[in-house]
Design a protein around this motif. Structure first.
Motif, PDB file in Angstrom:
ATOM      1  N   TYR A  11      -3.659   7.719  35.802  1.00 46.07           N
ATOM      2  CA  TYR A  11      -2.146   8.041  36.088  1.00 46.07           C
ATOM      3  C   TYR A  11      -1.107   7.121  36.135  1.00 46.07           C
ATOM      4  O   TYR A  11       0.008   7.556  36.105  1.00 46.07           O
ATOM      5  CB  TYR A  11      -2.392   8.564  37.690  1.00 46.07           C
ATOM      6  N   PHE A  12      -1.535   5.975  36.031  1.00 41.99           N
ATOM      7  CA  PHE A  12      -0.416   4.985  36.000  1.00 41.99           C
ATOM      8  C   PHE A  12       0.547   5.000  35.210  1.00 41.99           C
ATOM      9  O   PHE A  12       1.562   4.704  35.496  1.00 41.99           O
ATOM     10  CB  PHE A  12      -1.176   3.541  35.950  1.00 41.99           C
ATOM     11  N   PRO A  13       0.420   5.153  33.943  1.00 39.42           N
ATOM     12  CA  PRO A  13       1.704   5.179  32.881  1.00 39.42           C
ATOM     13  C   PRO A  13       2.382   6.368  33.223  1.00 39.42           C
ATOM     14  O   PRO A  13       3.756   6.188  33.068  1.00 39.42           O
ATOM     15  CB  PRO A  13       1.003   5.586  31.581  1.00 39.42           C
ATOM     16  N   ALA A  14       2.014   7.557  33.670  1.00 37.08           N
ATOM     17  CA  ALA A  14       2.962   8.540  34.000  1.00 37.08           C
ATOM     18  C   ALA A  14       3.721   8.344  35.516  1.00 37.08           C
ATOM     19  O   ALA A  14       5.076   8.285  35.618  1.00 37.08           O
ATOM     20  CB  ALA A  14       1.908   9.906  34.226  1.00 37.08           C
ATOM     21  N   ILE A  15       3.024   7.430  36.287  1.00 35.16           N
ATOM     22  CA  ILE A  15       3.718   7.273  37.370  1.00 35.16           C
ATOM     23  C   ILE A  15       4.968   6.256  37.155  1.00 35.16           C
ATOM     24  O   ILE A  15       5.854   6.302  37.738  1.00 35.16           O
ATOM     25  CB  ILE A  15       2.753   6.577  38.501  1.00 35.16           C
ATOM     26  N   GLU A  16       4.557   5.358  36.251  1.00 34.63           N
ATOM     27  CA  GLU A  16       5.623   4.195  35.989  1.00 34.63           C
ATOM     28  C   GLU A  16       6.820   4.812  35.193  1.00 34.63           C
ATOM     29  O   GLU A  16       7.936   4.705  35.494  1.00 34.63           O
ATOM     30  CB  GLU A  16       5.015   3.166  35.123  1.00 34.63           C
ATOM     31  N   GLN A  17       6.576   5.687  34.425  1.00 32.65           N
ATOM     32  CA  GLN A  17       7.621   6.423  33.570  1.00 32.65           C
ATOM     33  C   GLN A  17       8.519   7.454  34.394  1.00 32.65           C
ATOM     34  O   GLN A  17       9.549   7.349  34.375  1.00 32.65           O
ATOM     35  CB  GLN A  17       6.879   7.244  32.447  1.00 32.65           C
ATOM     36  N   LYS A  18       7.598   8.217  35.435  1.00 33.62           N
ATOM     37  CA  LYS A  18       8.405   9.205  36.180  1.00 33.62           C
ATOM     38  C   LYS A  18       9.339   8.443  37.240  1.00 33.62           C
ATOM     39  O   LYS A  18      10.345   8.830  37.380  1.00 33.62           O
ATOM     40  CB  LYS A  18       7.446  10.157  36.744  1.00 33.62           C
ATOM     41  N   TYR A  19       8.660   7.452  37.819  1.00 35.03           N
ATOM     42  CA  TYR A  19       9.490   6.859  39.122  1.00 35.03           C
ATOM     43  C   TYR A  19      10.009   5.648  38.660  1.00 35.03           C
ATOM     44  O   TYR A  19      10.638   4.963  39.595  1.00 35.03           O
ATOM     45  CB  TYR A  19       8.514   6.703  40.249  1.00 35.03           C
ATOM     46  N   GLY A  20       9.936   5.029  37.558  1.00 33.98           N
ATOM     47  CA  GLY A  20      10.658   3.787  36.907  1.00 33.98           C
ATOM     48  C   GLY A  20      10.195   2.644  37.801  1.00 33.98           C
ATOM     49  O   GLY A  20      10.970   1.742  37.658  1.00 33.98           O
ATOM     50  N   ARG A  21       9.106   2.602  38.272  1.00 36.20           N
ATOM     51  CA  ARG A  21       8.764   1.283  38.857  1.00 36.20           C
ATOM     52  C   ARG A  21       7.256   0.805  38.392  1.00 36.20           C
ATOM     53  O   ARG A  21       6.432   1.549  38.238  1.00 36.20           O
ATOM     54  CB  ARG A  21       8.392   1.515  40.364  1.00 36.20           C
ATOM     55  N   PRO A  22       6.954  -0.500  38.402  1.00 37.24           N
ATOM     56  CA  PRO A  22       5.625  -0.923  37.960  1.00 37.24           C
ATOM     57  C   PRO A  22       4.627  -0.610  39.240  1.00 37.24           C
ATOM     58  O   PRO A  22       4.874  -0.633  40.330  1.00 37.24           O
ATOM     59  CB  PRO A  22       5.891  -2.219  37.630  1.00 37.24           C
ATOM     60  N   ILE A  23       3.321  -0.428  38.675  1.00 37.65           N
ATOM     61  CA  ILE A  23       2.354  -0.181  39.692  1.00 37.65           C
ATOM     62  C   ILE A  23       2.107  -1.347  40.712  1.00 37.65           C
ATOM     63  O   ILE A  23       2.026  -1.225  41.892  1.00 37.65           O
ATOM     64  CB  ILE A  23       0.852   0.014  38.925  1.00 37.65           C
ATOM     65  N   ALA A  24       2.422  -2.397  40.077  1.00 37.84           N
ATOM     66  CA  ALA A  24       2.197  -3.607  40.994  1.00 37.84           C
ATOM     67  C   ALA A  24       3.178  -3.683  42.229  1.00 37.84           C
ATOM     68  O   ALA A  24       3.021  -3.998  43.328  1.00 37.84           O
ATOM     69  CB  ALA A  24       2.585  -4.951  40.365  1.00 37.84           C
ATOM     70  N   ASP A  25       4.299  -3.015  41.905  1.00 42.20           N
ATOM     71  CA  ASP A  25       5.565  -2.909  43.138  1.00 42.20           C
ATOM     72  C   ASP A  25       4.811  -1.651  44.094  1.00 42.20           C
ATOM     73  O   ASP A  25       5.106  -2.127  45.294  1.00 42.20           O
ATOM     74  CB  ASP A  25       6.722  -2.423  42.536  1.00 42.20           C
ATOM     75  N   TRP A  26       4.264  -0.642  43.619  1.00 41.72           N
ATOM     76  CA  TRP A  26       3.924   0.396  44.566  1.00 41.72           C
ATOM     77  C   TRP A  26       2.765  -0.016  45.330  1.00 41.72           C
ATOM     78  O   TRP A  26       2.563  -0.010  46.538  1.00 41.72           O
ATOM     79  CB  TRP A  26       3.226   1.503  43.793  1.00 41.72           C
ATOM     80  N   ALA A  56       0.313  10.167  44.500  1.00 39.83           N
ATOM     81  CA  ALA A  56       0.238   9.423  45.851  1.00 39.83           C
ATOM     82  C   ALA A  56      -1.240   9.082  45.933  1.00 39.83           C
ATOM     83  O   ALA A  56      -1.526   8.089  46.142  1.00 39.83           O
ATOM     84  CB  ALA A  56       0.828  10.219  46.917  1.00 39.83           C
ATOM     85  N   THR A  57      -2.131  10.299  45.518  1.00 40.43           N
ATOM     86  CA  THR A  57      -3.512  10.157  45.881  1.00 40.43           C
ATOM     87  C   THR A  57      -4.175   9.055  44.850  1.00 40.43           C
ATOM     88  O   THR A  57      -5.009   8.219  45.103  1.00 40.43           O
ATOM     89  CB  THR A  57      -4.240  11.496  45.480  1.00 40.43           C
ATOM     90  N   ALA A  58      -3.717   8.909  43.571  1.00 42.88           N
ATOM     91  CA  ALA A  58      -4.238   8.081  42.526  1.00 42.88           C
ATOM     92  C   ALA A  58      -3.793   6.684  43.170  1.00 42.88           C
ATOM     93  O   ALA A  58      -4.615   5.566  43.056  1.00 42.88           O
ATOM     94  CB  ALA A  58      -3.282   8.416  41.294  1.00 42.88           C
ATOM     95  N   LEU A  59      -2.617   6.394  43.393  1.00 45.47           N
ATOM     96  CA  LEU A  59      -2.147   5.232  43.765  1.00 45.47           C
ATOM     97  C   LEU A  59      -3.043   4.371  45.179  1.00 45.47           C
ATOM     98  O   LEU A  59      -3.269   3.630  45.305  1.00 45.47           O
ATOM     99  CB  LEU A  59      -0.802   5.092  44.224  1.00 45.47           C
ATOM    100  N   THR A  60      -3.338   5.600  46.029  1.00 45.61           N
ATOM    101  CA  THR A  60      -3.950   5.354  47.287  1.00 45.61           C
ATOM    102  C   THR A  60      -5.246   4.964  47.089  1.00 45.61           C
ATOM    103  O   THR A  60      -5.937   3.921  47.444  1.00 45.61           O
ATOM    104  CB  THR A  60      -3.836   6.446  48.319  1.00 45.61           C
ATOM    105  N   SER A  61      -5.919   5.741  46.186  1.00 48.35           N
ATOM    106  CA  SER A  61      -7.337   5.730  45.929  1.00 48.35           C
ATOM    107  C   SER A  61      -7.741   4.299  45.108  1.00 48.35           C
ATOM    108  O   SER A  61      -8.630   3.511  45.522  1.00 48.35           O
ATOM    109  CB  SER A  61      -7.936   6.754  44.761  1.00 48.35           C
ATOM    110  N   TYR A  62      -6.789   3.757  44.228  1.00 48.59           N
ATOM    111  CA  TYR A  62      -6.868   2.434  43.639  1.00 48.59           C
ATOM    112  C   TYR A  62      -6.604   1.466  44.722  1.00 48.59           C
ATOM    113  O   TYR A  62      -7.287   0.241  44.617  1.00 48.59           O
ATOM    114  CB  TYR A  62      -5.894   2.513  42.421  1.00 48.59           C
ATOM    115  N   HIS A  63      -5.488   1.450  45.417  1.00 49.45           N
ATOM    116  CA  HIS A  63      -5.049   0.417  46.576  1.00 49.45           C
ATOM    117  C   HIS A  63      -6.326   0.393  47.546  1.00 49.45           C
ATOM    118  O   HIS A  63      -6.602  -0.774  47.741  1.00 49.45           O
ATOM    119  CB  HIS A  63      -3.942   1.166  47.328  1.00 49.45           C
ATOM    120  N   LEU A  64      -6.775   1.329  47.810  1.00 50.78           N
ATOM    121  CA  LEU A  64      -8.084   1.207  48.837  1.00 50.78           C
ATOM    122  C   LEU A  64      -9.406   0.745  48.199  1.00 50.78           C
ATOM    123  O   LEU A  64     -10.263   0.230  48.956  1.00 50.78           O
ATOM    124  CB  LEU A  64      -8.350   2.466  49.686  1.00 50.78           C
TER     125      LEU A  64
END
Length: 75
Positions: A11-26, A56-64
């Protein structure tokens, strides 16, 4: 992201494209939030940052569980 990405990192490429922020920032913001539970983090991303449930679930799953998923390909 390479074609073999699976799980949350797919999901990361779509998250970065849609919200304009790198995954590292999230991930940094999630750590700074002080929240530790899955539901709390998902709800926080949705309410405070306007993310959709899947993103949100994808970011959280990776974060945890970062060791469970392949690192994002940044080559």
């Amino acid at each position: 992201m390479n074609a073999q990405s699976k799980g949350p990192t797919s999901y990361f490429p779509a998250i970065e494209q849609k919200y304009g922020r790198p995954i590292a920032d999230w991930l940094s913001d999630m750590k700074a939030s002080g929240l530790t539970g899955h539901k709390a983090l998902v709800d926080w991303l949705k309410s405070e940052h306007g993310l959709g449930h899947g993103h949100a679930t994808a970011l959280t799953s990776y974060h945890l569980n970062p060791g469970k998923w392949p690192a994002p390909d940044r080559a």
